[in-house]
Design a protein around this motif. Structure first.
Motif, short mmCIF file in Angstrom:
data_model
loop_
_atom_site.label_atom_id
_atom_site.label_comp_id
_atom_site.label_asym_id
_atom_site.label_seq_id
_atom_site.Cartn_x
_atom_site.Cartn_y
_atom_site.Cartn_z
N GLU A 42 -55.64 -22.24 -36.22
CA GLU A 42 -54.64 -23.53 -35.91
C GLU A 42 -53.45 -23.89 -35.80
OE1 GLU A 42 -57.44 -23.24 -38.86
OE2 GLU A 42 -59.29 -23.35 -37.00
N ASP A 43 -52.72 -23.00 -37.42
CA ASP A 43 -51.05 -23.27 -37.22
C ASP A 43 -50.57 -22.66 -36.18
OD1 ASP A 43 -52.07 -24.15 -39.67
OD2 ASP A 43 -51.50 -22.48 -41.07
N LEU A 44 -51.25 -21.90 -35.36
CA LEU A 44 -50.60 -20.82 -34.34
C LEU A 44 -50.93 -21.15 -32.83
CD1 LEU A 44 -51.08 -17.43 -35.46
CD2 LEU A 44 -49.21 -18.51 -35.91
N ASP A 45 -51.79 -22.89 -32.77
CA ASP A 45 -52.06 -23.21 -31.10
C ASP A 45 -50.77 -23.71 -30.71
OD1 ASP A 45 -53.67 -24.53 -29.53
OD2 ASP A 45 -54.85 -25.22 -30.39
N TRP A 46 -50.16 -23.35 -29.85
CA TRP A 46 -49.78 -24.16 -30.02
C TRP A 46 -49.31 -24.68 -27.99
CZ3 TRP A 46 -49.49 -23.27 -24.54
CH2 TRP A 46 -50.11 -22.29 -23.19
N THR A 47 -50.81 -25.16 -28.28
CA THR A 47 -51.27 -26.51 -26.79
C THR A 47 -51.44 -27.60 -28.01
OG1 THR A 47 -53.99 -25.79 -27.52
CG2 THR A 47 -52.22 -24.62 -25.50
N ASP A 48 -51.63 -27.25 -28.96
CA ASP A 48 -51.66 -28.56 -30.35
C ASP A 48 -49.65 -28.82 -30.91
OD1 ASP A 48 -52.29 -30.40 -32.64
OD2 ASP A 48 -53.04 -28.78 -33.21
N LYS A 49 -49.66 -30.28 -30.16
CA LYS A 49 -47.70 -30.44 -30.41
C LYS A 49 -48.19 -31.18 -32.45
CE LYS A 49 -47.12 -32.38 -26.32
NZ LYS A 49 -46.00 -32.82 -25.14
N SER A 51 -49.70 -29.35 -34.61
CA SER A 51 -50.01 -27.30 -35.09
C SER A 51 -48.68 -27.24 -35.87
CB SER A 51 -50.53 -26.69 -34.24
OG SER A 51 -49.38 -25.61 -33.68
N ARG A 52 -48.72 -26.59 -36.52
CA ARG A 52 -47.94 -25.97 -37.64
C ARG A 52 -46.21 -24.99 -36.92
NH1 ARG A 52 -48.57 -21.36 -42.72
NH2 ARG A 52 -46.23 -21.13 -42.59
N SER A 53 -46.85 -23.88 -36.00
CA SER A 53 -46.09 -23.61 -35.45
C SER A 53 -45.30 -24.17 -34.17
CB SER A 53 -47.02 -22.33 -34.42
OG SER A 53 -48.03 -22.91 -33.92
N SER A 54 -46.03 -25.19 -34.05
CA SER A 54 -45.56 -26.23 -33.01
C SER A 54 -44.05 -27.18 -33.54
CB SER A 54 -46.86 -27.17 -32.22
OG SER A 54 -46.84 -26.01 -31.26
N VAL A 55 -44.60 -27.46 -34.93
CA VAL A 55 -43.90 -28.40 -35.36
C VAL A 55 -41.99 -27.69 -36.24
CG1 VAL A 55 -43.13 -29.62 -37.68
CG2 VAL A 55 -45.62 -30.33 -36.37
N GLU A 56 -42.69 -25.88 -36.22
CA GLU A 56 -41.18 -25.30 -37.08
C GLU A 56 -40.80 -25.31 -35.62
OE1 GLU A 56 -43.37 -23.55 -40.66
OE2 GLU A 56 -43.22 -22.46 -38.86
N TRP A 86 -42.00 -16.61 -29.58
CA TRP A 86 -42.43 -18.19 -29.31
C TRP A 86 -41.87 -18.73 -28.91
CZ3 TRP A 86 -44.69 -19.50 -35.31
CH2 TRP A 86 -45.55 -18.04 -35.72
N TRP A 87 -42.04 -19.60 -28.22
CA TRP A 87 -41.42 -20.33 -27.49
C TRP A 87 -40.13 -20.07 -26.87
CZ3 TRP A 87 -44.79 -21.54 -31.03
CH2 TRP A 87 -45.77 -23.01 -30.72
N TYR A 88 -40.20 -19.16 -26.16
CA TYR A 88 -39.32 -18.39 -25.95
C TYR A 88 -38.08 -18.04 -26.31
CZ TYR A 88 -41.35 -19.84 -21.86
OH TYR A 88 -42.03 -20.31 -20.66
N VAL A 89 -38.20 -17.95 -28.04
CA VAL A 89 -37.51 -17.54 -28.95
C VAL A 89 -38.12 -16.85 -29.98
CG1 VAL A 89 -35.55 -19.42 -28.24
CG2 VAL A 89 -37.33 -19.46 -29.80
#
Length: 157
Positions: A42-49, A51-56, A86-89
């Motif tokens: 769930e943290d790695l779900d880049w489609t969920d704004k 999600s932990r990874s998206s927030v970071e 992740w997100w190009y970086v």
């Protein structure tokens, strides 16, 4: 003891596989950059704004805590730093790692894995943020590359 370190963060095991292969080719020490709080699917779900990874990744100042940091990295002359794109970086935990040590006088070589992005934007962002007294060498994507291809890349550095 090697004077080469392969440090890596891997969320799904793909970057870990590349890092292990690289460390073997280099006869280098291997260090996994582990988050204090492991990432869930769930943290790695880049489609969920939310999600932990998206927030970071949307917060340039985010610095996820690293679980086990070595005392220092002074004994290493060359440090290969690996990560998934992740997100190009690079994921923010790579910045936590870079912020944790003095890389002055060291040679740093990024490597990455990616489902579709190149390494250039990630590499340029790291060079821009961490340029003081670091010798950066050209990084490379290591998606499923052979031992021979790794050896050729290392020889080209």
């Amino acid at each position: 003891m090697s004077n080469i370190l392969v440090a890596y963060f891997s969320a799904g095991g793909i970057t870990e596989k590349a890092a292990r292969q690289l460390a073997e080719v280099l006869n280098a020490d291997l260090l996994e950059i582990k988050p204090s709080e492991p990432y869930t699917a769930e943290d790695l779900d880049w489609t969920d704004k939310k999600s932990r990874s998206s927030v970071e990744m949307n917060d340039p100042d985010a610095r996820p805590e690293i679980a086990e940091k070595p005392e220092n990295i002074d004994k290493y002359d060359k440090i290969f730093i690996g990560f998934p794109i992740w997100w190009y970086v690079a994921p923010r935990i790579i910045e936590t790692f870079m912020d944790s040590y003095d890389f002055s006088g060291k040679t740093v070589i990024p490597f990455a894995t990616s489902g579709g992005s190149g390494i250039e934007k990630a590499e340029n962002a790291l060079r821009k943020s961490y340029s003081d007294n670091i010798k950066w060498l050209k990084g490379r994507l290591l998606n499923g590359i052979s031992r021979k291809e790794i050896e050729e890349w290392i020889s080209s550095l």
